[in-house]
Design an enzyme around this catalytic site. Structure first.
Site, mmCIF file in Angstrom:
data_model
loop_
_atom_site.group_PDB
_atom_site.id
_atom_site.type_symbol
_atom_site.label_atom_id
_atom_site.label_comp_id
_atom_site.label_asym_id
_atom_site.label_seq_id
_atom_site.Cartn_x
_atom_site.Cartn_y
_atom_site.Cartn_z
ATOM 1 C CE LYS A 181 -22.389 54.630 -31.798
ATOM 2 N NZ LYS A 181 -22.924 53.316 -32.133
ATOM 3 C CE1 TYR A 193 -2.924 47.312 -4.015
ATOM 4 C CE2 TYR A 193 -3.235 48.518 -6.087
ATOM 5 C CZ TYR A 193 -3.420 48.404 -4.713
ATOM 6 O OH TYR A 193 -4.098 49.384 -4.054
#
Length: 474
Positions: free
Chosen positions: A147, A369
Site C-alpha cells: 500500500k 526565507y
C-alpha cells in the site's frame, strides 16, 4: 540468462526489447554463442532485438526467429539514429560489454526531468524478505504490504519482485492501487483494506479481495453481489482487538455469525486483526491479550461458518519478536524496506539529489526565507535540488537536518524551501553537480525520522511522486 530472467519479472508492459552488444570471452565458437543467444531470446518471448557490434552484424542471419531485429556497428551508430527509433510502452534490457559504453544509451532512454532520485536496491529488498522467510514456521504464508506506493518505493516494480519470490498475498489500501497492479500483470491474490461502495465494480472486475470491517460495509457488499448474482466471492474479515481503528468488536461476533450463516455470496479467505504495540516489550502483556481475544473471536466465526480460513495477526515487528503469533500467515510491511527494531536488515532505499549552485557569503548574512539562517563566519552555501514538495520535511531546516556530501555530514541552513534546500558546506570541498545523499546506508531513514520527530513510515511514504524511482539489481 540472469538478465533475461529479471526482464521476464517485469510485467508492466507486454512488449519486451533487448539491446545487446557483441558477446566476448564465452569460450565457445561465435556461431554457437549466437545460436544459444537466439534460443534464449525466443524462449523468453523477446519482441525486439537491437544488436550492436561487428560480431552481431556478422551473425545477424541467425536472428530471424525474432520478429523485430535491427543491427548497428557501434554504440555511436545507434545513438546517431536514436531519434528515428521508436521506444514506447515497453521494458528494455541493456546488456553490453563495458567497451560499448551502454551507459550512453541508458542516459538517452531515461527521462531526466528531476535530478532527485530514490534508488531502490532489489537485492537488499530480496535479502530482507529472505530473513523474514527464514524466521517463519513451516507452511506459514506471507502477505506483503504494498500500500501507499509500496511505502514510497514503487508499486508494480516491488510487487513483481515479491511475486517472483513466492510471496502468497499482497495488500493495498484502496481499490485503485490494486487495479494498477492487475494492469501491470500482477496475478497474486490482493487484499484491499479500505474498499468503498463506489469501488465494488472495479474490485470484482479485477478479482481483488475486500477487507470487510463493519456491518455497513458488509451489507453494502452483499447487496452488490446479490444484484450481480455473484456467489462465494473471497473476502477478509477485520477484527478489532484493541487498535480501535477498523474492525468488528468482540460484542459484534454473535450478530456477525448470524449474518454469515444467512448468505451465500461471500467466502471468508482470512480473518485478521492488528497488533497495537508488538515492537514494545513494555506492552507485551497487551499484545498477548490481543492474541487471546483474536483467537476466541476467530474460532467463534470458524465454528459458525463450518469451514477453515487463514488467521493472521503478526505485523513486521511481531514476526520475530512474537514467533508464537505467526499463525497461518504474517503481514510483512516496513521490514521489507529495511526498517525494524532488529538491526540486521539491509538498506533498500537511498534518496539522492545534486548540488545546483554554490556561493560564498559574508559573516552576518542570512540564508533562506525569513532570514532564519544567519552565518557567524564567512561561509560557503550549496543549494540542492530537493525541498518539502519532494518529501524532505520542513522541520529539518535551520541545522536540525543534515545531508552527506562525499560521506561527510553537512547541516541544512535556513528554512527548507518547496523545491530547494541550502546546506552549509564551508568545511568541505564540493562542486556544482556533486551527489548529495539525503538518506541511505550511512545516514538511515530512521535517523532522519528521529530528527524530524516522526517515524520512518512517514518519511518513506512522503517521498513525492515527482522524485524518480530507479531500481537496480546485481
Amino acid at each position: 540468462r540472469i538478465a533475461l530472467d529479471f526482464l521476464s519479472q517485469q510485467q508492466q508492459y507486454v512488449k519486451k526489447s533487448v539491446i545487446l552488444s557483441d558477446f566476448f570471452q564465452s569460450g565457445m565458437p561465435a556461431e554457437l554463442v549466437y545460436q544459444k543467444i537466439v534460443s534464449l531470446l525466443t524462449q523468453k518471448k523477446i519482441n525486439r532485438l537491437i544488436g550492436i557490434g561487428n560480431e552481431m552484424m556478422k551473425h545477424k542471419h541467425l536472428f530471424t526467429p525474432i520478429e523485430d531485429v535491427m543491427f548497428f556497428a557501434s554504440t555511436d551508430d545507434f545513438i546517431n539514429q536514436f531519434n528515428i527509433l521508436s521506444f514506447r510502452e515497453e521494458s528494455i534490457l541493456l546488456k553490453g560489454a563495458r567497451l560499448f559504453q551502454f551507459e550512453k544509451i541508458s542516459s538517452l532512454l531515461e527521462q531526466k526531468i528531476h535530478e532527485t532520485i530514490l534508488e531502490i536496491n532489489l537485492n537488499a529488498l530480496r535479502s530482507n524478505l529472505k530473513k523474514y522467510q527464514y524466521a517463519l514456521g513451516q507452511h506459514i504464508k506471507i502477505m506483503a504490504m504494498v500500500k501507499a506506493f509500496s511505502y514510497g518505493s514503487g508499486s508494480f516494480e516491488i510487487a513483481n519482485m515479491l511475486q517472483h519470490e513466492g510471496v502468497e498475498y499482497l495488500a493495498v489500501a484502496y481499490t485503485d492501487e490494486g487495479v494498477e497492479l492487475r494492469k501491470a500483470g500482477i496475478r497474486l491474490p490482493i487484499m484491499v483494506m479500505n474498499p468503498t461502495i463506489s469501488s465494488f465494480h472495479n474490485l470484482c472486475k479485477h478479482q481483488l479481495e475486500p477487507e470487510l470491517y463493519s456491518f455497513d460495509v458488509m451489507d453494502s457488499f452483499l447487496h452488490f453481489l446479490q444484484q450481480k448474482n455473484i456467489k462465494d466471492y473471497p473476502v477478509h474479515l477485520k477484527l478489532d482487538t484493541g487498535m480501535h481503528r477498523l474492525g468488528f468488536l468482540s460484542a459484534d461476533i454473535e450478530q456477525l455469525c448470524v449474518l454469515l450463516n444467512n448468505q451465500k455470496f461471500i467466502q471468508i479467505k482470512s480473518v485478521f486483526s492488528h497488533l497495537v504495540a508488538s515492537e514494545d516489550p513494555s506492552q507485551d502483556d497487551f499484545t498477548l491479550h490481543q492474541a487471546d481475544l483474536f483467537m476466541k473471536m476467530s474460532e467463534s466465526i470458524e465454528k459458525a461458518v463450518g469451514y477453515p480460513f487463514l488467521k493472521h495477526l503478526s505485523n513486521t515487528a511481531a514476526i520475530r519478536r512474537h514467533p508464537g503469533l505467526q499463525l497461518d500467515m504474517v503481514r510483512l510491511g516496513i521490514g521489507l524496506y529495511g526498517v525494524d527494531g532488529i538491526n540486521d536488515l539491509s538498506n533498500v532505499t537511498t534518496l539522492k539529489t545534486t548540488i545546483a549552485q554554490i556561493k560564498k557569503i559574508k559573516k552576518g548574512e542570512t540564508v533562506g526565507y525569513g532570514r532564519k539562517g544567519k552565518v557567524n563566519r564567512d561561509s560557503v552555501i550549496a543549494t540542492v535540488r530537493i525541498g518539502y514538495a519532494d518529501g524532505y520535511p520542513r522541520i529539518l531546516g535551520n541545522g536540525t537536518g543534515k545531508m552527506l556530501i562525499h560521506d561527510q555530514a553537512v547541516p541544512v541552513i535556513g528554512n527548507v524551501c518547496m523545491d530547494m534546500t541550502m546546506l552549509d558546506i564551508t568545511d568541505i570541498e564540493a562542486i556544482v553537480g556533486d551527489e548529495v545523499i539525503v538518506f541511505g546506508k550511512n545516514l538511515s531513514v530512521k535517523t532522519i525520522a528521529e530528527w524530524a520527530n516522526t517515524i520512518p513510515y512517514e518519511i518513506l511514504t512522503g517521498i513525492s511522486q515527482r522524485v524518480k524511482r530507479i531500481y537496480y539489481e546485481e
